[in-house]
Design a protein around this motif. Sequence first.
Motif, mmCIF file in Angstrom:
data_model
loop_
_atom_site.group_PDB
_atom_site.id
_atom_site.type_symbol
_atom_site.label_atom_id
_atom_site.label_comp_id
_atom_site.label_asym_id
_atom_site.label_seq_id
_atom_site.Cartn_x
_atom_site.Cartn_y
_atom_site.Cartn_z
ATOM 1 N N LEU A 214 -29.429 -21.842 39.838
ATOM 2 C CA LEU A 214 -28.738 -23.108 40.067
ATOM 3 C C LEU A 214 -27.319 -22.863 40.579
ATOM 4 N N LEU A 215 -26.604 -21.918 39.945
ATOM 5 C CA LEU A 215 -25.237 -21.629 40.366
ATOM 6 C C LEU A 215 -25.204 -21.033 41.774
ATOM 7 N N MET B 11 -23.393 -22.085 30.237
ATOM 8 C CA MET B 11 -24.267 -23.222 30.546
ATOM 9 C C MET B 11 -25.655 -23.042 29.954
ATOM 10 N N LYS B 12 -26.179 -21.821 30.018
ATOM 11 C CA LYS B 12 -27.522 -21.575 29.493
ATOM 12 C C LYS B 12 -27.584 -21.898 28.003
ATOM 13 N N GLY B 13 -26.565 -21.463 27.252
ATOM 14 C CA GLY B 13 -26.554 -21.734 25.816
ATOM 15 C C GLY B 13 -26.579 -23.222 25.508
ATOM 16 N N GLU C 104 -21.814 -30.010 32.439
ATOM 17 C CA GLU C 104 -21.094 -30.667 33.525
ATOM 18 C C GLU C 104 -19.708 -30.039 33.708
ATOM 19 N N ALA C 105 -18.984 -29.875 32.591
ATOM 20 C CA ALA C 105 -17.624 -29.345 32.662
ATOM 21 C C ALA C 105 -17.615 -27.908 33.193
ATOM 22 N N GLU C 106 -18.570 -27.092 32.741
ATOM 23 C CA GLU C 106 -18.586 -25.696 33.175
ATOM 24 C C GLU C 106 -19.051 -25.559 34.615
ATOM 25 N N LEU C 107 -19.972 -26.421 35.045
ATOM 26 C CA LEU C 107 -20.391 -26.395 36.448
ATOM 27 C C LEU C 107 -19.212 -26.760 37.345
#
Length: 340
Positions: free
Chosen positions: A61-62, A299-301, A275-278
Amino acid sequence: MSSKKWITKKDGNENKHINIESYGTTREVAIKKLPVKPGVLEKQAWSMLDNMAKITNVDQLLLQMNKYSGTLGDYSGFNSMLIGFQDPNATIVRSKNEWSYFGRTLKEDARGLSVLYPLGIPRKDMPGKVKALIEKKREEGLDDETIEKLVQDKFNLGSTGTAYTFGTGNVYDISQTDPIPGKAKPVKDDVTTTQLYKTLKDIARKHYTVKEEPINIGARGYTAHSGDGNGQEIVVMKIPGEDENVLHTLIHEMSHARLDHLNRKDIPYGIGEAEAELSTYLVGQHFGYHFKDESAAYMKGWLDNAKQEGHTLSNENLDRAMNNARHIIQDINAQLETGK
């Protein structure tokens, strides 16, 4: 039976019948390319978001989202995806007029990229136009403080409102342009981590309470309601010599604040963290920071936790994250430009 066609021409008092194939010359008609309808582009962008929301592997995704980080400073999430869809190799994209401010002209065979532009709200002024005014006023001898005020008064540098109706237009990648001899200017400026952190902190302080202090809760930062209960407070732990880490933290916490996660009870906690980390990842990539490994693990966690509660990232979550990153990048660029 003859398949030939004839026309009748008057010649004095007589009528002459002339084979139509031998009369006159054949004309080549240039067919103008019709512009893409806004609804078609919008549908294409939502379809791309739908497909990305179905990607369950966070690393993938990233990598997919990274394609659009470079253009987010000037374009919405939708337009960044549309640009990437039409030209996967696009890097720096401007309109024809905008390129002229940077001393570049379109090549004769330049291929335009179709994008959406909002109708009914003021247009955001692009960097080239702003740079041109700043250079002109500096040549006139004005000090930077006066110039900054002029820029803030004259230009729309941030979000100009929410649009519900769109038109279409063409923009061009730098590869579709040539420098004008003696007039070409740098299209991207270098910025240090310290400068970027200070700039973002100054921006955040215009809207929130920002504190740098030790944190004993196992995190490097957090966002909370401020003391009066009406605003938001961002707290980051700044360790001397770790500018990149604290920059990452500040982008993340500012994303929480701008996405209003404290008050959005309809967004599950884990989805809000994603959302915030993306957003943080996209802002970092835009400025040349490689947050991928840390962002992917984080994000995975949280997405694994959200999945256990029956929640997954949707196209709307991706859209919110991309446009939040866009606004942070725009604010940073505007502040860096006017603060020089």
